[in-house]
Write an enzyme that holds these catalytic residues in place. Structure first.
Site, short mmCIF file in Angstrom:
data_model
loop_
_atom_site.label_atom_id
_atom_site.label_comp_id
_atom_site.label_asym_id
_atom_site.label_seq_id
_atom_site.Cartn_x
_atom_site.Cartn_y
_atom_site.Cartn_z
N LYS A 1 -4.61 3.51 9.22
CA LYS A 1 -5.85 4.61 8.87
C LYS A 1 -7.12 3.81 9.37
O LYS A 1 -7.26 2.91 9.73
CB LYS A 1 -5.42 4.61 7.22
CG LYS A 1 -5.55 3.30 6.63
CD LYS A 1 -5.27 3.60 5.25
CE LYS A 1 -5.10 2.49 4.43
NZ LYS A 1 -4.74 2.59 3.12
N SER B 1 -10.17 1.14 -2.54
CA SER B 1 -10.94 0.88 -1.52
C SER B 1 -12.07 1.96 -1.22
O SER B 1 -13.09 1.93 -0.94
CB SER B 1 -10.46 0.15 -0.31
OG SER B 1 -9.91 -0.96 -0.65
N HIS C 1 -7.49 -5.90 -6.42
CA HIS C 1 -6.59 -6.39 -5.57
C HIS C 1 -6.88 -7.86 -6.17
O HIS C 1 -5.53 -8.61 -6.10
CB HIS C 1 -7.29 -6.58 -4.02
CG HIS C 1 -7.26 -5.31 -3.26
ND1 HIS C 1 -8.21 -4.95 -2.72
CD2 HIS C 1 -6.14 -4.34 -3.37
CE1 HIS C 1 -7.94 -3.65 -2.12
NE2 HIS C 1 -6.67 -3.36 -2.66
N ARG D 1 -1.25 1.82 -9.81
CA ARG D 1 -2.32 2.31 -10.55
C ARG D 1 -1.61 3.50 -11.46
O ARG D 1 -1.84 3.62 -12.40
CB ARG D 1 -3.52 2.64 -9.84
CG ARG D 1 -4.30 1.48 -9.33
CD ARG D 1 -5.32 1.88 -8.16
NE ARG D 1 -4.48 2.29 -6.89
CZ ARG D 1 -4.66 2.23 -5.85
NH1 ARG D 1 -5.87 1.94 -5.55
NH2 ARG D 1 -3.97 2.46 -4.71
P1 ADP Z 1 -2.30 -0.21 1.47
O1 ADP Z 1 -3.00 0.59 2.57
O2 ADP Z 1 -1.14 -1.06 1.79
O3 ADP Z 1 -2.11 1.19 0.24
P2 ADP Z 1 -4.59 -1.31 -0.19
O4 ADP Z 1 -5.17 -2.41 0.39
O5 ADP Z 1 -5.08 0.15 -0.44
O6 ADP Z 1 -3.41 -1.37 0.72
O7 ADP Z 1 -3.69 -1.77 -1.62
C1 ADP Z 1 -2.93 -3.01 -1.44
C2 ADP Z 1 -1.95 -2.99 -2.66
O8 ADP Z 1 -2.87 -3.11 -3.72
C3 ADP Z 1 -1.38 -1.86 -2.91
O9 ADP Z 1 0.02 -2.04 -3.55
C4 ADP Z 1 -1.99 -1.03 -3.67
O10 ADP Z 1 -1.39 -0.06 -4.76
C5 ADP Z 1 -2.77 -2.35 -4.67
N1 ADP Z 1 -3.97 -1.78 -5.30
C6 ADP Z 1 -5.00 -1.43 -4.96
N2 ADP Z 1 -5.92 -1.02 -5.52
C7 ADP Z 1 -5.36 -1.44 -6.91
C8 ADP Z 1 -5.76 -1.53 -8.34
N3 ADP Z 1 -7.19 -1.19 -8.68
N4 ADP Z 1 -5.10 -2.13 -9.33
C9 ADP Z 1 -3.83 -2.44 -8.95
N5 ADP Z 1 -3.31 -2.42 -7.82
C10 ADP Z 1 -4.18 -2.04 -6.67
#
Ligand code: ADP
Length: 173
Positions: free
Chosen positions: A41, A128, A17, A90
């Protein structure tokens, strides 16, 4: 002033992030990391904890702010006078979901552009849920999350273990 929003659950904010936030902050004058107040979620960290963890992670970067938000991301972008919603990609599995959301968002507000940044290689498999799984099983999170996030995860799972919940998982880190 070109403002972009980077919305997410951030449960917790990890180095993947942070990498997306720093790279987006180079493309825009101001980046707002927008933490979902009511994610659809289950989350490990409270809204306030998710906010504070993200704030600490981007504190050194003057053009990045962190805020809570609820409701439609495009409405929030409009309220903040932002021209773009940033998301990270990703894998192909991310693409399909993001593709749908981006088209729906454009329908809702064509003024706000979706901007996708490709993950950096070291974080290509970082999410995460994996961070939480490794923490739960006592593995090293070095290089995956800011140090204080690793500490917060350890504390959380130790407290849960003391309260009687044993780790259950098939993941072998
Ligand atoms: P959400 O619940 O909205 O999917 P996340 O907190 O999991 O949110 O992720 C927020 C954003 O960061 C999303 O666009 C996700 O694809 C991106 N993201 C999460 N992990 C990575 C990573 N390792 N590399 C690039 N982008 C990421």
């Amino acid at each position: 002033m070109r403002i972009a929003i980077y919305p997410g659950t951030f449960d917790p904010f990890h180095n993947g992030h942070q990498d997306i936030a720093l790279r987006a902050a180079r493309l825009f004058d101001r980046l707002i990391v927008a933490v979902y107040e009511y994610p659809g979620k289950d989350v490990l960290f409270s809204t306030q904890e998710r906010l504070e963890i993200a704030q600490r992670a981007v504190a050194p970067f003057p053009n990045i702010d962190v805020e809570l938000f609820s409701g439609l991301a495009v409405e929030y972008a409009k309220a903040r006078k932002a021209c773009a919603l940033v998301r990270g990609l990703r894998a192909i599995s991310d693409f399909e979901y993001e593709f749908e959301i981006a088209h729906m968002n454009r329908r809702l507000n064509p003024e706000v552009e979706a901007v996708f940044l490709m993950t950096s290689l070291p974080y290509a498999f970082l999410r995460s849920s994996i961070v939480k799984e490794i923490a739960k099983l006592g593995g090293s999170l070095e290089g995956l999350v800011p140090d204080d996030v690793g500490e917060a995860l350890r504390r959380e799972y130790e407290a849960r273990a003391r309260a009687g919940g044993l780790p259950t998982s098939n993941l072998v880190p």
